[in-house]
Design an enzyme around this catalytic site. Structure first.
Site, PDB file in Angstrom:
ATOM      1  N   HIS A 228      -2.958  -0.155   2.440  1.00 60.01           N
ATOM      2  CA  HIS A 228      -2.516  -0.630   1.114  1.00 60.01           C
ATOM      3  C   HIS A 228      -2.955  -2.092   0.991  1.00 60.01           C
ATOM      4  CE1 HIS A 228      -0.210  -0.767  -2.500  1.00 60.01           C
ATOM      5  NE2 HIS A 228       1.017  -0.628  -2.043  1.00 60.01           N
ATOM      6  N   HIS A 269      -9.960   5.220  -2.495  1.00 56.91           N
ATOM      7  CA  HIS A 269      -8.686   5.077  -3.216  1.00 56.91           C
ATOM      8  C   HIS A 269      -8.122   6.452  -3.500  1.00 56.91           C
ATOM      9  CE1 HIS A 269      -5.731   3.838  -6.201  1.00 56.91           C
ATOM     10  NE2 HIS A 269      -5.825   2.653  -5.626  1.00 56.91           N
ATOM     11  N   ASP A 326      -9.699  -4.563  -3.031  1.00 63.70           N
ATOM     12  CA  ASP A 326      -9.641  -5.428  -1.852  1.00 63.70           C
ATOM     13  C   ASP A 326     -11.013  -5.795  -1.297  1.00 63.70           C
ATOM     14  OD1 ASP A 326      -6.823  -5.564  -1.646  1.00 63.70           O
ATOM     15  OD2 ASP A 326      -6.802  -3.521  -0.892  1.00 63.70           O
TER      16      ASP A 326
HETATM   17  N1  CMC Z   1     -13.810   4.724   5.267  1.00 62.99           N
HETATM   18  C1  CMC Z   1     -14.263   5.892   5.787  1.00 62.99           C
HETATM   19  N2  CMC Z   1     -13.836   7.104   5.423  1.00 62.99           N
HETATM   20  C2  CMC Z   1     -12.883   7.152   4.487  1.00 62.99           C
HETATM   21  C3  CMC Z   1     -12.355   5.993   3.901  1.00 62.99           C
HETATM   22  C4  CMC Z   1     -12.857   4.756   4.316  1.00 62.99           C
HETATM   23  N3  CMC Z   1     -12.391   3.611   3.775  1.00 62.99           N
HETATM   24  N4  CMC Z   1     -11.425   6.341   2.998  1.00 62.99           N
HETATM   25  C5  CMC Z   1     -11.349   7.671   3.023  1.00 62.99           C
HETATM   26  N5  CMC Z   1     -12.238   8.160   3.917  1.00 62.99           N
HETATM   27  C6  CMC Z   1     -12.515   9.586   4.205  1.00 62.99           C
HETATM   28  C7  CMC Z   1     -11.379  10.224   4.987  1.00 62.99           C
HETATM   29  O1  CMC Z   1     -11.595  10.097   6.379  1.00 62.99           O
HETATM   30  C8  CMC Z   1     -11.458  11.645   4.504  1.00 62.99           C
HETATM   31  O2  CMC Z   1     -12.572  12.246   5.141  1.00 62.99           O
HETATM   32  P1  CMC Z   1     -12.510  13.822   5.546  1.00 62.99           P
HETATM   33  O3  CMC Z   1     -12.380  14.576   4.259  1.00 62.99           O
HETATM   34  O4  CMC Z   1     -13.785  14.074   6.262  1.00 62.99           O
HETATM   35  O5  CMC Z   1     -11.304  13.978   6.424  1.00 62.99           O
HETATM   36  C9  CMC Z   1     -11.849  11.504   3.035  1.00 62.99           C
HETATM   37  O6  CMC Z   1     -12.549  10.255   2.945  1.00 62.99           O
HETATM   38  C10 CMC Z   1     -10.657  11.494   2.087  1.00 62.99           C
HETATM   39  O7  CMC Z   1      -9.836  10.400   2.435  1.00 62.99           O
HETATM   40  P2  CMC Z   1      -8.252  10.438   2.572  1.00 62.99           P
HETATM   41  O8  CMC Z   1      -7.851   9.608   3.741  1.00 62.99           O
HETATM   42  O9  CMC Z   1      -7.779  11.851   2.522  1.00 62.99           O
HETATM   43  O10 CMC Z   1      -7.863   9.722   1.214  1.00 62.99           O
HETATM   44  P3  CMC Z   1      -6.462   9.135   0.817  1.00 62.99           P
HETATM   45  O11 CMC Z   1      -6.348   9.222  -0.647  1.00 62.99           O
HETATM   46  O12 CMC Z   1      -5.376   9.787   1.619  1.00 62.99           O
HETATM   47  O13 CMC Z   1      -6.533   7.602   1.286  1.00 62.99           O
HETATM   48  C11 CMC Z   1      -7.000   5.278   1.259  1.00 62.99           C
HETATM   49  C12 CMC Z   1      -6.843   6.554   0.426  1.00 62.99           C
HETATM   50  C13 CMC Z   1      -7.091   4.091   0.313  1.00 62.99           C
HETATM   51  C14 CMC Z   1      -5.768   5.095   2.160  1.00 62.99           C
HETATM   52  C15 CMC Z   1      -8.281   5.397   2.124  1.00 62.99           C
HETATM   53  O14 CMC Z   1      -9.395   5.546   1.295  1.00 62.99           O
HETATM   54  C16 CMC Z   1      -8.457   4.193   3.039  1.00 62.99           C
HETATM   55  O15 CMC Z   1      -7.877   4.157   4.124  1.00 62.99           O
HETATM   56  N6  CMC Z   1      -9.284   3.175   2.632  1.00 62.99           N
HETATM   57  C17 CMC Z   1      -9.446   1.976   3.426  1.00 62.99           C
HETATM   58  C18 CMC Z   1      -8.260   1.059   3.261  1.00 62.99           C
HETATM   59  C19 CMC Z   1      -8.264   0.374   1.900  1.00 62.99           C
HETATM   60  O16 CMC Z   1      -9.267  -0.186   1.483  1.00 62.99           O
HETATM   61  N7  CMC Z   1      -7.088   0.379   1.234  1.00 62.99           N
HETATM   62  C20 CMC Z   1      -6.902  -0.297  -0.060  1.00 62.99           C
HETATM   63  C21 CMC Z   1      -6.647   0.679  -1.169  1.00 62.99           C
HETATM   64  S1  CMC Z   1      -6.807  -0.069  -2.792  1.00 62.99           S
HETATM   65  C22 CMC Z   1      -5.609  -1.323  -2.869  1.00 62.99           C
HETATM   66  C23 CMC Z   1      -4.227  -0.814  -2.753  1.00 62.99           C
HETATM   67  O17 CMC Z   1      -3.801   0.065  -3.500  1.00 62.99           O
HETATM   68  O18 CMC Z   1      -3.494  -1.357  -1.927  1.00 62.99           O
END
Ligand code: CMC
Length: 390
Positions: A228, A269, A326
């Site tokens: 987050h 996201h 971010d």
């Molecule tokens: N780098 C590499 N792979 C990723 C990333 C990433 N940043 N984000 C998602 N994935 C992959 C994930 O491993 C999954 O792959 P697979 O289908 O092969 O298992 C796929 O993409 C779907 O991701 P998810 O984890 O199911 O998506 P989510 O909606 O649960 O998570 C998230 C969203 C923001 C937590 C995630 O994208 C992440 O960890 N990003 C990096 C951290 C980040 O930048 N966070 C800030 C978010 S925006 C500001 C805020 O709201 O705070």
């Protein structure tokens, strides 16, 4: 058991109705009170956006003047609060300090606070928006071993924050208007984002009737995680770790490796599956600030190259992963002179009106305590085993 929906991570659950913020994740649209974030970032300012979030409408000139003056009249914190800071290790992370001191505000405003009284709720909202910059700057000053600076109510909101961060009793800090404008815009871009993890935490905590300052402290705790708000700090750490452009291919390989937990921080996201409109404004602001300040930052080039590689890589394209708010904010904050450990505190400061607007909205109508259920997967009922038989 047939009565409940199983939805870990809340992938498909609306927990409330809300009029504050609208997001269309496929089209990259973010509206506050119907107004696009791009227009608010360009034409409005942070306190006006706060008013919009709290009231649902933009203020007219008199309403704005009154709101700004009410906020600026509450910028000081109780003198005793500084002793809470002094209780922390000097090298404590500023977010750890913020979880504690914002929660501690509830000790100052509890007995005379009636959350059923709309005026009491509004004063709590004003106080939080007013005091967050003071408390955020104090967390930095404490870590730097410098005296706390009192707020200056003759300055604008962002300017006053920069003053409390960078001035000392021995030397004034002349706030560059370009820097103040960028700071204000960063606050606008973070102001609200509907039912994200921290806002949902504030609502959930608020649903028990808890003290609003304690609710916001709960939101701050939820924001801290790297998935987050902690991502802005993690992006700079990631860029530091990569080092230079020649290491990018190796880094991307690690991100794509299923046996490696490395993520491309600042990418992806839950809701945006095309682009994050805040990231676009942030990138543009980043270019403007660095050009205006004459700063050449190799980390910006590294970030831009990383973005380009990711946007053309099948792994990220197929998963709809795009830069989020971010990705570029840290580079601007660094150019302004804000230390990396303060990045998530800046996010918390900016998000405060969103958190409190959702808390106000929840309290303005009948609500139920938030009480999710679970799928129980533990042992079936069994008889207690005495110690000598285990
Ligand atoms: N780098 C590499 N792979 C990723 C990333 C990433 N940043 N984000 C998602 N994935 C992959 C994930 O491993 C999954 O792959 P697979 O289908 O092969 O298992 C796929 O993409 C779907 O991701 P998810 O984890 O199911 O998506 P989510 O909606 O649960 O998570 C998230 C969203 C923001 C937590 C995630 O994208 C992440 O960890 N990003 C990096 C951290 C980040 O930048 N966070 C800030 C978010 S925006 C500001 C805020 O709201 O705070």
């Amino acid at each position: 058991n047939g009565y409940f929906t199983y939805d870990p991570g809340f992938m498909a659950t609306s927990a409330c109705e809300s009029k504050i913020t609208f997001i269309d994740g496929d089209k990259g649209i973010l509206l506050h009170g119907g107004y696009p974030i791009e227009q608010l970032a360009e034409k409005s300012d942070y306190l006006e956006t706060c008013y919009l979030l709290l009231n649902g409408e933009l203020p007219n000139a008199a309403q704005k003047e009154d709101f700004v003056s009410r906020v600026m009249n509450h910028t000081m914190v109780h003198e005793q609060l500084q002793f809470f800071y002094r209780g922390f290790r000097r090298d404590a992370h500023p977010m750890a300090v913020m979880c504690g001191v914002v929660g501690a505000l509830s000790a100052f405003y509890h007995d005379n606070l009636d959350i059923n009284d709309p005026e009491h709720r509004r004063i709590a909202a004003i106080r939080l928006i007013a005091k967050m910059p003071t408390m955020a700057a104090m967390s930095y000053k404490y870590s730097a071993g410098q005296p706390f600076m009192y707020p200056r109510n003759d300055l604008g909101y962002a300017e006053n924050f920069l003053h409390m961060m960078f001035a000392t009793p021995c030397a004034d800090y002349k706030v560059n208007p370009i820097v103040a404008r960028a700071m204000d815009r960063i606050f606008v871009l973070h102001a609200d984002h509907e039912q994200n993890a921290s806002t949902s935490t504030v609502r959930l905590t608020g649903s028990t009737g808890a003290n609003p300052y304690a609710c916001i402290a709960a939101g701050i705790a939820a924001l801290w995680g790297p998935s987050h708000g902690g991502a802005n700090e993690a992006v700079l750490k990631m860029l530091d770790e990569i080092g230079d452009v020649s290491k990018l291919d190796d880094f991307i390989k690690r991100v794509k490796d299923k046996n490696d937990s490395t993520k491309l921080m600042g990418f992806g996201h839950r809701v945006y599956k095309n682009f994050d409109p805040r990231a676009k404004v942030m990138k543009q602001t980043c270019d403007e600030v660095l050009t205006a300040l004459g700063i050449h930052d190799p980390q910006l080039e590294l970030a831009m190259k990383l973005e380009e590689i990711a946007l053309n890589d099948e792994y990220f394209v197929s998963r709809k992963l795009y830069p989020n708010v971010d990705f570029y904010s840290g580079i601007i904050l660094k150019a302004i002179g804000i230390p990396t450990s303060m990045f998530t505190v800046i996010f918390a400061l900016g998000r405060t009106p969103g958190w409190i607007a959702h808390w106000l909205e929840m309290h303005s109508a009948p609500y139920k305590i938030s009480r999710p259920r679970q799928l129980y997967t533990g042992p079936v009922q069994r008889d207690f085993v005495p110690m000598d038989k285990r």
